[in-house]
Design a protein around this motif. Structure first.
Motif, PDB file in Angstrom:
ATOM      1  N   ALA A 148       0.863  -1.187   0.000  1.00 41.20           N
ATOM      2  CA  ALA A 148       0.000   0.000   0.000  1.00 41.20           C
ATOM      3  C   ALA A 148       0.899   1.238   0.000  1.00 41.20           C
ATOM      4  CB  ALA A 148      -0.891   0.023   1.239  1.00 41.20           C
ATOM      5  N   LYS A 149       0.498   2.250  -0.736  1.00 41.08           N
ATOM      6  CA  LYS A 149       1.293   3.484  -0.751  1.00 41.08           C
ATOM      7  C   LYS A 149       0.714   4.407   0.315  1.00 41.08           C
ATOM      8  CE  LYS A 149       3.230   6.752  -4.096  1.00 41.08           C
ATOM      9  NZ  LYS A 149       4.649   6.713  -3.732  1.00 41.08           N
ATOM     10  N   THR A 150       1.150   4.181   1.557  1.00 44.68           N
ATOM     11  CA  THR A 150       0.588   4.943   2.675  1.00 44.68           C
ATOM     12  C   THR A 150       1.347   6.254   2.851  1.00 44.68           C
ATOM     13  OG1 THR A 150       2.013   4.218   4.468  1.00 44.68           O
ATOM     14  CG2 THR A 150       0.235   2.719   3.846  1.00 44.68           C
ATOM     15  N   LEU A 151       0.744   7.147   3.626  1.00 42.82           N
ATOM     16  CA  LEU A 151       1.383   8.439   3.906  1.00 42.82           C
ATOM     17  C   LEU A 151       2.534   8.308   4.900  1.00 42.82           C
ATOM     18  CD1 LEU A 151      -1.790  10.689   4.231  1.00 42.82           C
ATOM     19  CD2 LEU A 151      -0.045  10.834   2.445  1.00 42.82           C
ATOM     20  N   SER A 152       2.681   7.138   5.516  1.00 37.90           N
ATOM     21  CA  SER A 152       3.693   6.972   6.573  1.00 37.90           C
ATOM     22  C   SER A 152       5.074   6.762   5.944  1.00 37.90           C
ATOM     23  CB  SER A 152       3.347   5.775   7.452  1.00 37.90           C
ATOM     24  OG  SER A 152       1.991   5.828   7.827  1.00 37.90           O
TER      25      SER A 152
END
Ligand code: PLP
Length: 290
Positions: free
Chosen positions: A159-163
């Motif tokens: 997943a391309k998360t903001l973290s």
């Protein structure tokens, strides 16, 4: 990077596809995000960075599909892709012709206590991407997770998360070591990806990238690069690459949507030759109209 336009998307909009009702342009200098937004307080959200050339987003469909996949992995309500598509096409037109731009699409879980995701999209003009031409010095760094992490859904592999705090820390570590960028290696010894890029290696007439099934992002630029290489008769392959195989490659590059293919000129201090196809690859990537 200079932001030229920002749009806020109405997360409740569904299927209407009407830009006027569901997308609001805001002044890039004005605050629009709540201090309670989980994207800001917890990095709990997903994003995409899309390249823009001549006012058109590149590989937009692949980015939208990945945005939806990432949101599903985080249990964030599915984005209305038709709305995001329309907003992306509109925003991309704000980037002047003949210069490279970028769109950042962000979708967060929304403010604490509300069930409404927050969505916005920023269009920017990007500066000269010298690394494409001059190359990058890369160090390998242990990511501290084994490829088995891909089987643990709460780790959000793929997943391309903001973290991205860990990814940014890895880039600072690279600078401390006199390098420009990083190739992450899993604790069981497999090549993963860069903090903001995919790894593409050439072995003779074979072009290899690590299989996204090991818990990395499926790269949109890597996928376009594979199209370029197979059009030239080279074999392309997703496979597991052990870290010790990397120095044996004929050439290496890190690819991503805005920098495109950055050739690796040194790996852990050892000089590397640059594939003569890198420049034509970048010309082709930059010239994509879809
Ligand atoms: N892997 C990671 C961790 C990234 O952050 C990125 C892009 O930012 C990529 C790979 C490359 O993806 P794309 O080619 O779609 O930009």
């Amino acid at each position: 990077m200079t932001v030229v336009a920002v749009y806020v998307l109405d997360s409740r909009a569904r299927g209407a596809g009407s830009l006027d009702e569901s997308v609001r342009e805001v002044d890039p200098r004005m605050p629009v995000l709540s201090v309670l937004d989980a994207g800001a307080t917890r990095g709990d959200g997903v994003f995409e960075t899309v390249g823009v050339m001549d006012g058109r987003p590149q590989s937009l469909e692949a980015h939208l599909e990945r945005l939806a996949r990432s949101a599903a992995l985080l249990d964030i309500p599915a984005p209305d892709l038709e709305l995001w598509r329309l907003a992306s096409m509109t925003a991309a037109q704000r980037v002047p012709n003949g210069v490279q731009g970028a769109l950042k699409l962000v979708l967060t879980r929304g403010s604490e206590g509300s069930d409404e995701p927050t969505g916005w999209l920023a269009a920017s003009v990007v500066g000269d991407q010298a690394e494409r031409r001059d190359g990058i010095r890369v160090v390998t760094l242990d990511r501290g997770l084994s490829t088995a992490a891909a089987q643990l859904p709460w780790l959000l592999a793929g997943a391309k998360t903001l973290s991205y705090a860990v990814n940014m820390a890895a880039l600072r570590e690279a600078r401390r070591r006199g390098a420009d960028d990083v190739v992450f290696v899993s604790s069981d010894g497999f090549v993963l990806e860069g903090p903001t890029s995919s790894v593409v290696a050439r072995f003779g007439d074979r072009i290899v990238t690590p299989d996204p099934g090991i818990g990395i992002l499926a790269g949109t630029s890597q996928s376009s690069a594979f199209e370029f290489f197979s059009n030239r008769g080279l074999a392309t392959e997703y496979s597991r690459l052990r870290a010790e195989q990397l120095p044996a490659s004929d050439a290496l590059c890190l690819v991503s949507s805005v920098r495109l293919a950055a050739p690796v000129v040194s790996l852990d201090g050892a000089p590397r030759t640059v594939d003569p196809l890198t420049e034509p690859l970048n010309d082709w990537l930059l010239g994509r109209r879809e």
